[in-house]
Design an enzyme around this catalytic site. Sequence first.
Site, PDB file in Angstrom:
ATOM      1  N   TYR A  12       0.820  -1.213   0.000  1.00 38.19           N
ATOM      2  CA  TYR A  12       0.000   0.000   0.000  1.00 38.19           C
ATOM      3  C   TYR A  12       0.857   1.268   0.000  1.00 38.19           C
ATOM      4  CZ  TYR A  12      -4.635  -2.017   0.997  1.00 38.19           C
ATOM      5  OH  TYR A  12      -5.843  -2.674   0.923  1.00 38.19           O
ATOM      6  N   LYS A  23       3.709 -15.063   1.907  1.00 35.53           N
ATOM      7  CA  LYS A  23       3.831 -15.741   0.608  1.00 35.53           C
ATOM      8  C   LYS A  23       5.337 -15.939   0.401  1.00 35.53           C
ATOM      9  CE  LYS A  23       2.137 -17.374  -3.259  1.00 35.53           C
ATOM     10  NZ  LYS A  23       1.311 -18.595  -3.331  1.00 35.53           N
ATOM     11  N   ASP A  31      -2.435 -18.217   0.249  1.00 34.76           N
ATOM     12  CA  ASP A  31      -3.443 -18.900  -0.576  1.00 34.76           C
ATOM     13  C   ASP A  31      -4.090 -20.058   0.182  1.00 34.76           C
ATOM     14  OD1 ASP A  31      -0.946 -20.091  -0.697  1.00 34.76           O
ATOM     15  OD2 ASP A  31      -0.999 -20.528  -2.837  1.00 34.76           O
ATOM     16  N   ASP A  80      -6.073  -7.217   4.427  1.00 40.26           N
ATOM     17  CA  ASP A  80      -7.259  -6.575   3.847  1.00 40.26           C
ATOM     18  C   ASP A  80      -8.149  -7.635   3.202  1.00 40.26           C
ATOM     19  OD1 ASP A  80      -8.905  -4.449   2.829  1.00 40.26           O
ATOM     20  OD2 ASP A  80      -7.978  -4.782   0.876  1.00 40.26           O
ATOM     21  N   ASP A  93     -11.966  -9.383   4.751  1.00 44.41           N
ATOM     22  CA  ASP A  93     -13.253  -9.361   4.029  1.00 44.41           C
ATOM     23  C   ASP A  93     -13.766 -10.785   3.814  1.00 44.41           C
ATOM     24  OD1 ASP A  93     -13.182  -6.565   3.737  1.00 44.41           O
ATOM     25  OD2 ASP A  93     -13.967  -6.674   1.696  1.00 44.41           O
TER      26      ASP A  93
HETATM   27  C1  IPM Z   1     -10.182  -1.420   4.527  1.00 39.72           C
HETATM   28  C2  IPM Z   1     -10.491  -0.810   3.180  1.00 39.72           C
HETATM   29  C3  IPM Z   1      -9.367   0.149   2.792  1.00 39.72           C
HETATM   30  C4  IPM Z   1      -8.089  -0.669   2.695  1.00 39.72           C
HETATM   31  C5  IPM Z   1      -9.627   0.954   1.493  1.00 39.72           C
HETATM   32  C6  IPM Z   1     -10.911   1.729   1.549  1.00 39.72           C
HETATM   33  C7  IPM Z   1      -8.469   1.856   1.177  1.00 39.72           C
HETATM   34  O1  IPM Z   1     -10.693  -1.800   2.221  1.00 39.72           O
HETATM   35  O2  IPM Z   1     -10.008  -0.661   5.490  1.00 39.72           O
HETATM   36  O3  IPM Z   1     -10.132  -2.641   4.606  1.00 39.72           O
HETATM   37  O4  IPM Z   1      -7.827  -1.279   1.652  1.00 39.72           O
HETATM   38  O5  IPM Z   1      -7.353  -0.678   3.670  1.00 39.72           O
HETATM   39 MG    MG Z   2     -10.779  -3.744   3.018  1.00 41.12          MG
END
Ligand code: IPM
Ligand code: MG
Length: 354
Positions: free
Chosen positions: A141, A188, A220, A244, A248
């Site tokens: 990032y 990884k 993975d 990240d 999710d």
């Molecule tokens: C998160 C979000 C952010 C990230 C985005 C909005 C930049 O997906 O906080 O998980 O990737 O960190």
């Molecule tokens: Mg995110």
Amino acid sequence: MQAKIGTLPGDGIGPEVVAEGVRVLRRIGERYGHTFEFEEALIGGCAIDAVGNPLPDETLAVCEGTDAVLLGAVGGPKWSDPTAPVRPEQGLLELRQHFDLYANLRPVKAYPALADYAPLRADLLAGVDILFVRELTSGIYFGERAEQNGSDYAYDTMFYSTGQVQRTAKVAFEAARKRRGKVTSVDKANVLASMRLWRRAVSEMAVDYPDVELEHALVDSCAMHLLRNPARFDVVLAGNMFGDILSDETSVLAGSLGMLPSASLNEGAFGVYEPIHGSAPDIAGQGIANPIATILSAAMLLRYSLRLEDEARAVEAAIDAVLDEGGRTVDIVGDGALPLSTSAFADRVLQHLG
Ligand code: IPM
Ligand code: MG
């Protein structure tokens, strides 16, 4: 106690869910005799619209003057033109970097009340209680990148130093000590040099924690195991991008992305607290977003920045109680049941806080 809390509602459903988080914090203040003062500022797309900058100086100044910040979400189709000079997400990344919020805690638990609704079999969900510790201010990032409009190449760089890995690993090991004593470090290392360094740095750190079990997992296969056998995970330590993605993914264990809170912390008590979901432009403005992730983020704010553990638990217990009595927002409602609006769900939470 007295505390000053910054609010950065941001874009999309951000303002709707932050409003409910603030109501819950106000109620906690009344019930427990604390004085919470709130100050709001702009971040993300709305800040680009207002002043052309996703993280205005004034917003930073507001945050500097607070004990903690509750944030909603940034971004949306209005600002996603790939050729735009600034993007809402830059505001969030700069905020994290400015305050050196390297330790991102993302707890994931499966709610028994939602077991029949969650997309995974109920027997797989029993006992799921995972804490993600995501490195938040380095990695790909924040590495060197090149991107030019119209150019036929672009690149991003994944960079990690031993120090960056180890300060985050320390947070994971310390947390594991207070939990079930296990850290799964995600990398990884079979392909990426930065991830071989990651693995070595974490292993070195583990020497100081002989009471914590450390396992290394490739990202993975870890992604697969998180869904196949989620209950075997305790603390999962990951770099910025892998953390990240995996967080999710793991939200399906909780039932919905709308359930997961986060805390982004530095060496001090200051932190930024935000739901892990995005601005959900498809449902923004309708008053139907799930406020749980933001309300639980407010609970984390009470716990980590204000050191109000009892108050944090009261908020978490109130969410559990509403779910147990069948309160559902649209993202977690089963067939035939009626969903509550964002504010109606929060009303129920407030009722349980008394
Ligand atoms: C998160 C979000 C952010 C990230 C985005 C909005 C930049 O997906 O906080 O998980 O990737 O960190
Ligand atoms: Mg995110």
